[in-house]
Design a protein around this motif. Structure first.
Motif, PDB file in Angstrom:
ATOM      1  N   LEU A 128       2.600  -3.225   0.729  1.00 38.72           N
ATOM      2  CA  LEU A 128       3.230  -2.925   2.022  1.00 38.72           C
ATOM      3  C   LEU A 128       3.853  -4.161   2.679  1.00 38.72           C
ATOM      4  O   LEU A 128       4.495  -4.036   3.740  1.00 38.72           O
ATOM      5  CB  LEU A 128       2.212  -2.279   2.971  1.00 38.72           C
ATOM      6  N   SER A 129       3.699  -5.344   2.095  1.00 38.22           N
ATOM      7  CA  SER A 129       4.314  -6.547   2.669  1.00 38.22           C
ATOM      8  C   SER A 129       5.824  -6.351   2.771  1.00 38.22           C
ATOM      9  O   SER A 129       6.452  -5.925   1.799  1.00 38.22           O
ATOM     10  CB  SER A 129       4.062  -7.774   1.781  1.00 38.22           C
ATOM     11  N   TRP A 169       3.378  -6.416   8.119  1.00 36.94           N
ATOM     12  CA  TRP A 169       3.270  -7.855   7.856  1.00 36.94           C
ATOM     13  C   TRP A 169       4.313  -8.231   6.820  1.00 36.94           C
ATOM     14  O   TRP A 169       4.695  -7.411   5.978  1.00 36.94           O
ATOM     15  CB  TRP A 169       1.853  -8.232   7.395  1.00 36.94           C
ATOM     16  N   GLN A 170       4.762  -9.481   6.900  1.00 35.80           N
ATOM     17  CA  GLN A 170       5.851  -9.910   6.018  1.00 35.80           C
ATOM     18  C   GLN A 170       5.348 -10.817   4.895  1.00 35.80           C
ATOM     19  O   GLN A 170       6.003 -10.995   3.874  1.00 35.80           O
ATOM     20  CB  GLN A 170       6.920 -10.660   6.838  1.00 35.80           C
ATOM     21  N   GLU A 171       4.165 -11.398   5.088  1.00 37.29           N
ATOM     22  CA  GLU A 171       3.666 -12.403   4.141  1.00 37.29           C
ATOM     23  C   GLU A 171       3.306 -11.794   2.784  1.00 37.29           C
ATOM     24  O   GLU A 171       2.846 -10.653   2.717  1.00 37.29           O
ATOM     25  CB  GLU A 171       2.406 -13.082   4.715  1.00 37.29           C
ATOM     26  N   GLU A 196      -1.449 -14.194  -3.353  1.00 35.35           N
ATOM     27  CA  GLU A 196      -2.128 -15.466  -3.656  1.00 35.35           C
ATOM     28  C   GLU A 196      -3.310 -15.698  -2.722  1.00 35.35           C
ATOM     29  O   GLU A 196      -3.976 -16.725  -2.804  1.00 35.35           O
ATOM     30  CB  GLU A 196      -1.142 -16.643  -3.516  1.00 35.35           C
ATOM     31  N   MET A 197      -3.523 -14.789  -1.805  1.00 35.58           N
ATOM     32  CA  MET A 197      -4.592 -15.001  -0.811  1.00 35.58           C
ATOM     33  C   MET A 197      -5.952 -14.657  -1.399  1.00 35.58           C
ATOM     34  O   MET A 197      -6.088 -13.742  -2.193  1.00 35.58           O
ATOM     35  CB  MET A 197      -4.327 -14.150   0.438  1.00 35.58           C
ATOM     36  N   PRO A 221      -2.734 -12.031   7.178  1.00 36.50           N
ATOM     37  CA  PRO A 221      -1.881 -12.023   8.371  1.00 36.50           C
ATOM     38  C   PRO A 221      -2.488 -11.199   9.513  1.00 36.50           C
ATOM     39  O   PRO A 221      -3.247 -10.258   9.264  1.00 36.50           O
ATOM     40  CB  PRO A 221      -0.583 -11.373   7.900  1.00 36.50           C
ATOM     41  N   LYS A 222      -2.095 -11.581  10.735  1.00 34.93           N
ATOM     42  CA  LYS A 222      -2.646 -10.931  11.932  1.00 34.93           C
ATOM     43  C   LYS A 222      -2.400  -9.416  11.895  1.00 34.93           C
ATOM     44  O   LYS A 222      -3.308  -8.622  12.168  1.00 34.93           O
ATOM     45  CB  LYS A 222      -1.966 -11.572  13.152  1.00 34.93           C
TER      46      LYS A 222
END
Ligand code: GDP
Ligand code: IMO
Ligand code: MG
Length: 424
Positions: free
Chosen positions: A335-336, A376-378, A382-383, A390-391
């Motif tokens: 969904l990013s 969210w755009q990020e 890799e997280m 992201p918030k």
């Protein structure tokens, strides 16, 4: 020790295989309790993808027992294919794979009957995987089936012949054009039966009982999803077994008071493969993006999966019928890039606003009512820690937790084993 369950909460393909593989290090036994080769469970690690159909998803871990329970239906030919693939990767399944004598066997003619039944339905077809699931469970409940334990009896081939002959007359009754060469199918089938017979057959309910008594940890792995359950799913567009928590009791012989955690898995959006109603289905660019980024093609049949927004009415219902204690959200990474996301929080049902999952969710009765939230755009892939999320994703998770009243303890951010974030 209580038996923990892991179940899909939507229409299947939520990512059960991945999470079972991730959790296997916490368990001594992984046990499949229903379904059969209609399932396709994908595992990714060390740069390689593996798809399992009947074999439990703990098979790649040394020292873990993988049990195929009495509620499962086994196609010996597909099973042999899975074993061949494991062998090619030096997985020593002989020590770790055990099969319930009470599991039913899918005959070649069960597959043909599935094809005949679907062909006869025309446009009303279920969209079955055509693996013979429905006809095999019909023979089980009709008390005609052949079980794994029967293979140890001297007269099983006569019983096979009688059942296969009956199936042939049933295929003729359907009056549809199904081409087949039963002799060829049987040659392959009997060869695969010999391979199956070389494995360890057990009285699995006793095995599990003793394992529990000696403190062994057990995770039951569900197949399909709650909305495909024969009783609680979108009937008749369902599979032929109980995919919900109760199915683990009947499919393994575990008493209800012996169930521990119930892990419920869902995608951050929704998919469905095959026919049947799907209130939040998208036919626009957003749906196409989910399909493309999420690589939404069936692991068993390769068919494109239909995509849509998350449906909290359906998800809440699934949590209820399963008694889910922890949630796991998959494919958040897909969904990013969406500016905003829609979440269905109620249905307009025959003119009324309702928040429960009704008897009939056909499009003429149900219109989804959406709440819109920030996207969210990020790139999440890799997280590895919650602090990196992201918030807007944290807000999405908290919103879902509040609506569902169940904690989300795992957030999956990619297909690989390692792309898994644990939340406390
Ligand atoms: P299952 O039937 O529930 O085991 O799920 P499938 O294996 O049929 O489908 C899930 C698909 O999504 C597989 O291709 C997985 O490799 C993939 N997958 C699982 N988790 C994630 C995730 O968090 N992100 C992405 N992008 N893919 C995932
Ligand atoms: P996993 O375990 C998604 C769907 C089929 C069809 C309906 C009936 O990988 O999540 P069947 O072959 O059981 O007669 O098909 O159920 N279906 C699945 N959809 N994931 C699955 O399994 C499925 N198993 C069956 O597409 O709509
Ligand atoms: Mg699948």
């Amino acid at each position: 020790m209580a038996v923990d369950l892991l179940l899909g909460l939507q229409w299947g393909d939520e990512g059960k295989g991945k999470i079972v593989d991730v959790l296997t290090s916490n368990y001594d036994i992984i046990a499949r309790f229903q379904g059969g080769p209609n399932a396709g469970h994908t595992l990714v690690f060390n740069g390689k993808k593996h798809v399992l159909h009947t074999i439990p998803s703990g098979i790649f871990h040394d020292g873990t027992i993988n049990l195929v329970g009495n509620g499962v239906v086994i196609d010996p030919v597909i099973f042999k294919g899975e074993l061949d693939k494991l062998e090619a990767q030096d997985v020593d399944y002989r020590k770790s794979l055990v099969i319930s004598r009470k599991a039913h066997i899918i005959l070649p003619t069960h597959r043909l009957l599935d094809a005949a039944s679907e062909a006869s339905k025309g446009k009303a077809k279920i969209g079955s995987t055509l693996k013979g699931i429905g006809p095999t469970y019909m023979d089980k409940t009709g008390r005609n089936g052949i079980r794994v334990g029967d293979l140890e009896l001297s007269d099983w081939k006569e019983r096979y012949r009688a059942l296969a002959d009956k199936h042939e007359s049933m295929i003729a009754f359907y009056d549809v054009d199904i081409q087949y060469n039963l002799e060829e199918l049987e040659t392959e089938f009997f060869k695969a039966i010999e391979v199956l017979k070389s494995l360890k057959f057990i009285d699995s309910e006793e095995y599990i009982y003793q394992a529990q008594k000696t403190g062994k940890t057990i995770l039951a792995e569900g197949a399909q999803g709650s909305l495909l359950d024969i009783d609680f799913g979108t009937y008749p567009f369902v599979t032929s077994s109980n995919t919900t928590a109760a199915g683990a009791c009947t499919g393994l012989g575990v008493a209800p008071n012996q169930i521990g955690e119930v892990f419920g898995i869902f995608k951050a959006y929704t998919t469905r493969v095959g026919s049947g109603p799907f209130p939040t289905e998208l036919f626009d660019e957003d749906g196409a993006t989910m399909s493309r980024v999420g690589n939404e093609f069936g692991a068993t049949t390769g068919r494109p999966r239909r995509c849509g927004w998350l449906d909290l009415v359906a998800l809440k219902y699934a949590c209820q019928v399963n008694g889910v204690t922890q949630l796991m959200m998959m494919k958040g990474d897909v969904l990013s890039g969406f500016k905003t996301l829609k979440v269905c929080t109620a249905y307009k049902y025959k003119g009324d606003i309702i928040k429960h999952f009704p008897y009939n969710i056909e499009p003429e009765n149900v219109e989804p009512i959406y709440t819109e939230v920030d996207g969210w755009q990020e790139d999440l892939t890799e997280m590895s820690e919650t602090s990196q999320l992201p918030k807007a994703l944290n807000e999405y998770i908290e919103f879902l937790e509040k609506e569902l009243e169940i904690p989300i303890t795992i957030v999956s951010v990619g297909p690989d084993r390692k792309q898994t974030i644990f939340r406390s």
